[in-house]
Design a protein around this motif. Structure first.
Motif, PDB file in Angstrom:
ATOM      1  N   ALA A 106      35.107  50.234  38.517  1.00 29.82           N
ATOM      2  CA  ALA A 106      34.800  49.927  37.117  1.00 29.82           C
ATOM      3  C   ALA A 106      36.008  49.381  36.363  1.00 29.82           C
ATOM      4  CB  ALA A 106      34.260  51.175  36.421  1.00 29.82           C
ATOM      5  N   ALA A 107      37.209  49.863  36.685  1.00 34.71           N
ATOM      6  CA  ALA A 107      38.412  49.389  35.994  1.00 34.71           C
ATOM      7  C   ALA A 107      38.683  47.915  36.294  1.00 34.71           C
ATOM      8  CB  ALA A 107      39.613  50.245  36.390  1.00 34.71           C
ATOM      9  N   ALA A 108      38.466  47.505  37.515  1.00 36.89           N
ATOM     10  CA  ALA A 108      38.715  46.114  37.896  1.00 36.89           C
ATOM     11  C   ALA A 108      37.616  45.190  37.377  1.00 36.89           C
ATOM     12  CB  ALA A 108      38.817  45.994  39.412  1.00 36.89           C
ATOM     13  N   TRP A 109      36.389  45.682  37.314  1.00 43.79           N
ATOM     14  CA  TRP A 109      35.267  44.855  36.878  1.00 43.79           C
ATOM     15  C   TRP A 109      35.125  44.790  35.359  1.00 43.79           C
ATOM     16  CZ3 TRP A 109      32.330  41.437  39.374  1.00 43.79           C
ATOM     17  CH2 TRP A 109      32.358  41.445  40.767  1.00 43.79           C
ATOM     18  N   GLY A 110      35.684  45.755  34.627  1.00 46.91           N
ATOM     19  CA  GLY A 110      35.526  45.835  33.176  1.00 46.91           C
ATOM     20  C   GLY A 110      35.867  44.552  32.434  1.00 46.91           C
ATOM     21  N   PRO A 111      37.075  43.976  32.621  1.00 48.81           N
ATOM     22  CA  PRO A 111      37.405  42.732  31.905  1.00 48.81           C
ATOM     23  C   PRO A 111      36.501  41.569  32.298  1.00 48.81           C
ATOM     24  CG  PRO A 111      39.380  43.721  32.849  1.00 48.81           C
ATOM     25  CD  PRO A 111      38.217  44.502  33.361  1.00 48.81           C
ATOM     26  N   ARG A 112      36.052  41.564  33.519  1.00 48.03           N
ATOM     27  CA  ARG A 112      35.174  40.467  33.978  1.00 48.03           C
ATOM     28  C   ARG A 112      33.777  40.612  33.372  1.00 48.03           C
ATOM     29  NH1 ARG A 112      38.851  41.740  37.760  1.00 48.03           N
ATOM     30  NH2 ARG A 112      39.829  40.031  38.914  1.00 48.03           N
ATOM     31  N   LEU A 113      33.318  41.852  33.255  1.00 47.73           N
ATOM     32  CA  LEU A 113      31.997  42.088  32.674  1.00 47.73           C
ATOM     33  C   LEU A 113      31.978  41.742  31.188  1.00 47.73           C
ATOM     34  CD1 LEU A 113      31.076  45.456  34.432  1.00 47.73           C
ATOM     35  CD2 LEU A 113      30.193  43.177  34.949  1.00 47.73           C
ATOM     36  N   ALA A 114      33.125  41.839  30.543  1.00 43.24           N
ATOM     37  CA  ALA A 114      33.194  41.536  29.109  1.00 43.24           C
ATOM     38  C   ALA A 114      32.902  40.058  28.828  1.00 43.24           C
ATOM     39  CB  ALA A 114      34.573  41.899  28.567  1.00 43.24           C
ATOM     40  N   HIS A 115      33.102  39.186  29.811  1.00 44.60           N
ATOM     41  CA  HIS A 115      32.836  37.752  29.630  1.00 44.60           C
ATOM     42  C   HIS A 115      31.344  37.446  29.654  1.00 44.60           C
ATOM     43  CE1 HIS A 115      37.014  36.569  29.687  1.00 44.60           C
ATOM     44  NE2 HIS A 115      37.203  37.253  30.805  1.00 44.60           N
ATOM     45  N   GLY A 116      30.546  38.326  30.197  1.00 45.36           N
ATOM     46  CA  GLY A 116      29.100  38.134  30.213  1.00 45.36           C
ATOM     47  C   GLY A 116      28.573  37.678  31.561  1.00 45.36           C
ATOM     48  N   PHE A 117      27.261  37.828  31.680  1.00 41.99           N
ATOM     49  CA  PHE A 117      26.578  37.522  32.940  1.00 41.99           C
ATOM     50  C   PHE A 117      26.707  36.049  33.322  1.00 41.99           C
ATOM     51  CE2 PHE A 117      22.561  36.104  34.938  1.00 41.99           C
ATOM     52  CZ  PHE A 117      22.719  36.730  36.166  1.00 41.99           C
ATOM     53  N   GLU A 118      26.497  35.163  32.368  1.00 41.80           N
ATOM     54  CA  GLU A 118      26.554  33.721  32.666  1.00 41.80           C
ATOM     55  C   GLU A 118      27.917  33.307  33.195  1.00 41.80           C
ATOM     56  OE1 GLU A 118      24.008  31.646  32.686  1.00 41.80           O
ATOM     57  OE2 GLU A 118      22.683  33.264  32.053  1.00 41.80           O
ATOM     58  N   ALA A 119      28.989  33.850  32.624  1.00 43.11           N
ATOM     59  CA  ALA A 119      30.344  33.509  33.074  1.00 43.11           C
ATOM     60  C   ALA A 119      30.583  34.028  34.489  1.00 43.11           C
ATOM     61  CB  ALA A 119      31.375  34.087  32.113  1.00 43.11           C
ATOM     62  N   LEU A 120      30.060  35.218  34.791  1.00 45.50           N
ATOM     63  CA  LEU A 120      30.216  35.760  36.149  1.00 45.50           C
ATOM     64  C   LEU A 120      29.475  34.908  37.170  1.00 45.50           C
ATOM     65  CD1 LEU A 120      29.859  39.606  35.542  1.00 45.50           C
ATOM     66  CD2 LEU A 120      31.894  38.393  36.312  1.00 45.50           C
ATOM     67  N   VAL A 121      28.257  34.517  36.844  1.00 47.58           N
ATOM     68  CA  VAL A 121      27.481  33.696  37.777  1.00 47.58           C
ATOM     69  C   VAL A 121      28.135  32.326  37.955  1.00 47.58           C
ATOM     70  CG1 VAL A 121      25.253  32.551  38.126  1.00 47.58           C
ATOM     71  CG2 VAL A 121      25.325  34.902  37.307  1.00 47.58           C
ATOM     72  N   GLU A 122      28.624  31.742  36.871  1.00 42.01           N
ATOM     73  CA  GLU A 122      29.297  30.442  36.971  1.00 42.01           C
ATOM     74  C   GLU A 122      30.547  30.538  37.844  1.00 42.01           C
ATOM     75  OE1 GLU A 122      31.416  27.100  34.144  1.00 42.01           O
ATOM     76  OE2 GLU A 122      30.037  28.542  33.241  1.00 42.01           O
ATOM     77  N   ALA A 123      31.314  31.622  37.676  1.00 40.38           N
ATOM     78  CA  ALA A 123      32.513  31.811  38.503  1.00 40.38           C
ATOM     79  C   ALA A 123      32.134  31.979  39.969  1.00 40.38           C
ATOM     80  CB  ALA A 123      33.303  33.020  38.007  1.00 40.38           C
ATOM     81  N   ALA A 124      31.029  32.661  40.231  1.00 41.34           N
ATOM     82  CA  ALA A 124      30.588  32.853  41.616  1.00 41.34           C
ATOM     83  C   ALA A 124      30.117  31.533  42.225  1.00 41.34           C
ATOM     84  CB  ALA A 124      29.473  33.894  41.678  1.00 41.34           C
ATOM     85  N   LEU A 125      29.409  30.724  41.465  1.00 43.69           N
ATOM     86  CA  LEU A 125      28.879  29.470  41.999  1.00 43.69           C
ATOM     87  C   LEU A 125      29.948  28.401  42.155  1.00 43.69           C
ATOM     88  CD1 LEU A 125      25.496  29.236  40.071  1.00 43.69           C
ATOM     89  CD2 LEU A 125      25.846  29.822  42.473  1.00 43.69           C
ATOM     90  N   LYS A 126      30.884  28.318  41.204  1.00 46.04           N
ATOM     91  CA  LYS A 126      31.904  27.258  41.235  1.00 46.04           C
ATOM     92  C   LYS A 126      33.205  27.700  41.881  1.00 46.04           C
ATOM     93  CE  LYS A 126      30.126  24.756  37.276  1.00 46.04           C
ATOM     94  NZ  LYS A 126      30.387  24.265  35.938  1.00 46.04           N
ATOM     95  N   GLY A 127      33.399  29.006  42.034  1.00 42.96           N
ATOM     96  CA  GLY A 127      34.632  29.511  42.606  1.00 42.96           C
ATOM     97  C   GLY A 127      35.654  29.790  41.523  1.00 42.96           C
TER      98      GLY A 127
END
Length: 157
Positions: A106-127
């Motif tokens: 949870a500590a490592a994912w917290g800042p990434r989750l704050a950007h939102g779902f769309e940003a996470l999916v975009e980072a996963a798709l584009k690298g």
């Protein structure tokens, strides 16, 4: 008979020194330009690329495919987030390879989750960072999004 017609019959087309200079200049320039044009014409044929000993191989390299078409079964059911995680994401996120946030941390994912779902999916798709783009792999974009949701939920999202 007068002397004027007799003298005009033996006169050349060059009447003054300016015309003489132009005629001499053009008699040298025009042949040089013709020779340069012929050399360029002879050398303009198709040539292999520099360093290519095999012209057929050089031609094949210049004409290689730009893209590819992949035919998949459109009726196959979409895989769930856990299947996508195990097939694609676990290689790096299970052990935290190259700075990837570990699964369930949870500590490592917290800042990434704050950007939102769309940003996470975009980072996963584009690298992002050391992670290569996941779009166009074994999973389609919807399945990758399901994998992102699976990992985010395990981290407390």
């Amino acid at each position: 008979m007068s002397a004027t017609p007799h003298e005009e019959a033996h006169a050349g087309p060059i009447k003054n020194p300016k015309q003489l200079l132009i005629a001499v200049f053009l008699s040298f320039v025009i042949p040089v330009l013709v020779i340069i044009g012929l050399v360029m014409f002879v050398n303009s044929g198709s040539k292999p690329g520099p360093g290519a000993a095999n012209p057929e191989m050089a031609k094949a390299l210049r004409l290689q495919k730009v893209g590819q078409v992949e035919i998949r079964d459109a009726n196959r059911p979409l895989r769930g987030g856990e299947a996508v995680y195990n097939g694609q994401c676990a290689a790096c996120h299970a052990a935290g390879v190259a700075g990837a946030p570990k699964f369930g941390d949870a500590a490592a994912w917290g800042p990434r989750l704050a950007h939102g779902f769309e940003a996470l999916v975009e980072a996963a798709l584009k690298g992002k960072g050391a992670m290569a783009p996941q779009g166009g792999g074994d999973f389609n974009d919807t399945e990758i999004a399901r994998g992102v949701v699976f990992m985010a939920n395990a981290a407390g999202a």
